[in-house]
Design a protein around this motif. Structure first.
Motif, PDB file in Angstrom:
ATOM      1  N   GLY A  18     -12.717   7.723   5.631  1.00  0.00           N
ATOM      2  CA  GLY A  18     -11.758   6.679   5.918  1.00  0.00           C
ATOM      3  C   GLY A  18     -11.254   5.904   4.734  1.00  0.00           C
ATOM      4  O   GLY A  18     -10.840   4.773   4.865  1.00  0.00           O
ATOM      5  N   GLY A  19     -11.232   6.453   3.539  1.00  0.00           N
ATOM      6  CA  GLY A  19     -10.568   5.790   2.444  1.00  0.00           C
ATOM      7  C   GLY A  19     -11.421   4.789   1.702  1.00  0.00           C
ATOM      8  O   GLY A  19     -11.007   3.670   1.454  1.00  0.00           O
ATOM      9  N   PHE A  20     -12.654   5.168   1.351  1.00  0.00           N
ATOM     10  CA  PHE A  20     -13.461   4.216   0.607  1.00  0.00           C
ATOM     11  C   PHE A  20     -13.415   4.566  -0.869  1.00  0.00           C
ATOM     12  O   PHE A  20     -13.443   5.703  -1.252  1.00  0.00           O
ATOM     13  CB  PHE A  20     -14.906   4.229   1.099  1.00  0.00           C
ATOM     14  N   LEU A  27       0.821  -1.200   0.000  1.00  0.00           N
ATOM     15  CA  LEU A  27       0.000   0.000   0.000  1.00  0.00           C
ATOM     16  C   LEU A  27       0.864   1.263   0.000  1.00  0.00           C
ATOM     17  O   LEU A  27       0.617   2.204  -0.762  1.00  0.00           O
ATOM     18  CB  LEU A  27      -0.924  -0.001   1.222  1.00  0.00           C
ATOM     19  N   VAL A  28       1.884   1.300   0.856  1.00  0.00           N
ATOM     20  CA  VAL A  28       2.762   2.473   0.946  1.00  0.00           C
ATOM     21  C   VAL A  28       3.489   2.697  -0.376  1.00  0.00           C
ATOM     22  O   VAL A  28       3.649   3.836  -0.836  1.00  0.00           O
ATOM     23  CB  VAL A  28       3.770   2.305   2.101  1.00  0.00           C
ATOM     24  N   GLN A  29       3.915   1.610  -1.018  1.00  0.00           N
ATOM     25  CA  GLN A  29       4.600   1.736  -2.304  1.00  0.00           C
ATOM     26  C   GLN A  29       3.671   2.340  -3.360  1.00  0.00           C
ATOM     27  O   GLN A  29       4.077   3.205  -4.138  1.00  0.00           O
ATOM     28  CB  GLN A  29       5.104   0.371  -2.775  1.00  0.00           C
ATOM     29  N   ARG A  30       2.412   1.901  -3.369  1.00  0.00           N
ATOM     30  CA  ARG A  30       1.444   2.450  -4.324  1.00  0.00           C
ATOM     31  C   ARG A  30       1.217   3.938  -4.081  1.00  0.00           C
ATOM     32  O   ARG A  30       1.137   4.730  -5.018  1.00  0.00           O
ATOM     33  CB  ARG A  30       0.109   1.708  -4.226  1.00  0.00           C
ATOM     34  N   MET A  31       1.134   4.343  -2.818  1.00  0.00           N
ATOM     35  CA  MET A  31       0.928   5.752  -2.505  1.00  0.00           C
ATOM     36  C   MET A  31       2.154   6.570  -2.901  1.00  0.00           C
ATOM     37  O   MET A  31       2.031   7.690  -3.418  1.00  0.00           O
ATOM     38  CB  MET A  31       0.600   5.924  -1.015  1.00  0.00           C
ATOM     39  N   ALA A  32       3.336   6.023  -2.653  1.00  0.00           N
ATOM     40  CA  ALA A  32       4.566   6.728  -3.018  1.00  0.00           C
ATOM     41  C   ALA A  32       4.633   6.940  -4.528  1.00  0.00           C
ATOM     42  O   ALA A  32       4.972   8.041  -5.005  1.00  0.00           O
ATOM     43  CB  ALA A  32       5.790   5.941  -2.543  1.00  0.00           C
ATOM     44  N   GLY A  66      -6.194   8.512  -5.128  1.00  0.00           N
ATOM     45  CA  GLY A  66      -6.413   7.686  -6.305  1.00  0.00           C
ATOM     46  C   GLY A  66      -5.509   6.480  -6.366  1.00  0.00           C
ATOM     47  O   GLY A  66      -5.873   5.442  -6.921  1.00  0.00           O
ATOM     48  N   SER A  67      -4.316   6.590  -5.792  1.00  0.00           N
ATOM     49  CA  SER A  67      -3.374   5.467  -5.849  1.00  0.00           C
ATOM     50  C   SER A  67      -3.872   4.254  -5.079  1.00  0.00           C
ATOM     51  O   SER A  67      -3.431   3.134  -5.331  1.00  0.00           O
ATOM     52  CB  SER A  67      -2.003   5.907  -5.291  1.00  0.00           C
ATOM     53  N   VAL A  68      -4.797   4.463  -4.143  1.00  0.00           N
ATOM     54  CA  VAL A  68      -5.349   3.343  -3.378  1.00  0.00           C
ATOM     55  C   VAL A  68      -6.840   3.174  -3.641  1.00  0.00           C
ATOM     56  O   VAL A  68      -7.537   2.503  -2.893  1.00  0.00           O
ATOM     57  CB  VAL A  68      -5.087   3.528  -1.862  1.00  0.00           C
TER      58      VAL A  68
END
Length: 287
Positions: free
Chosen positions: A282-284, A34-39, A74-76
């Motif tokens: 919360g990120g839906f 997840l962190v890699q996708r956001m980065a 959008g990345s997640v």
């Protein structure tokens, strides 16, 4: 903080949301992914993402940059509005009680048309994403609003009733609420009646997100792109002209009787403000 009428308390910041996303992904061992996708989404490093999550002072401006917020969400597969400040506005409702009772009496005299929709299913959508139909409806049932096109900065255009998941499909009945002083609600109600608007889109928060490419090839959900949203919690369902899921469409009209326009409602200090002041959901993602 106060708006001059009622106290407003900030309960959640964008950094809290990013931190929560990472924490929930960690429970399924997906935090690194997840962190890699956001980065990659913000064109930075994983260290930048962790700094944003910790509300590092040099990174605070990034959470005020609309483009970065949109790319990060959008990345997640989340709504940009999820990265907003959550506030609680405390009202004195005593002065509103009489007017609300009058509104309920008026509503009882009206026949409101209803529209039965397929809201979601387990087939891949236009982004090749799959939403598991193991819905948690508890939060949605407390506030079954129907926004237009996922715009949480505006009042809803109706409400949902009889929402349930059965046979791998989520269905519900939309009750439009046209209000004289809210032109959009009138337009949406008219276009629903004319069958011009006939699709909806769900906003939800998954317990986990799994890349379909990471699944075994013998798994029927395997694909080279797209994700599987696991154990989704429904937050809202919007009327929209172009949903991510093309099958989220009108099934039938429950009542064809025309609906009178509701009397205009005047309430002091309603919390419709800028998008940044909308509740953090919360990120839906949308589907």
């Amino acid at each position: 903080m106060s708006n001059g009428h009622s106290p407003i308390y900030i309960t959640t910041t964008p950094a809290d949301v990013v931190r929560r996303w990472i924490g929930e992904a960690a429970r399924d061992g997906l935090d690194g992914y997840l962190v890699q996708r956001m980065a990659e989404g913000i064109g930075g490093t994983t260290g930048d993402v962790h700094a944003i999550a910790q509300a590092s002072a040099p990174h605070l401006d990034q959470l005020l940059d609309g483009e970065i917020v949109q790319r990060l969400a959008g990345s997640v597969g989340a709504s940009p509005l999820a990265l907003s400040y959550r506030t609680v506005l405390r009202y004195d409702l005593a002065g509103m009680q009489e007017e609300e009772e009058e509104e309920r009496a008026d509503d009882d005299k009206k026949k409101r048309p209803g529209y039965r929709f397929v809201m979601s299913d387990a087939e891949p959508d236009r982004a090749d994403d799959i939403v598991e139909q193991t819905w948690n409806l508890s939060e949605f049932q407390q506030n079954p609003v129907a926004p237009y096109n996922h715009d949480y900065s505006a009042p809803p255009i109706g409400r949902w009733e009889n929402v349930r998941a059965s046979g791998g499909v989520l269905r519900g009945t939309l009750i439009p609420s046209p209000v004289e002083s809210y032109p959009l609600s009138l337009t949406v109600a008219a276009l629903l009646e004319q069958r011009v608007l006939r699709t909806v889109s769900v906003g939800f928060r998954p317990a986990a997100v799994i890349a379909r490419s990471s699944l075994p090839e013998e798994d029927t959900r395997y694909a080279t792109r797209g994700a599987v949203y696991v154990r989704p919690r429904l937050i809202e369902a919007s009327v929209t002209p172009m949903p991510m899921n093309p099958r989220a469409a009108l099934a039938r009209s429950i009542q064809a009787a025309p609906e009178a326009v509701a009397r205009s409602i005047r309430v002091e200090a309603m919390p419709w403000g800028e998008a940044a002041a909308d509740p953090d959901l919360g990120g839906f993602p949308w589907s």
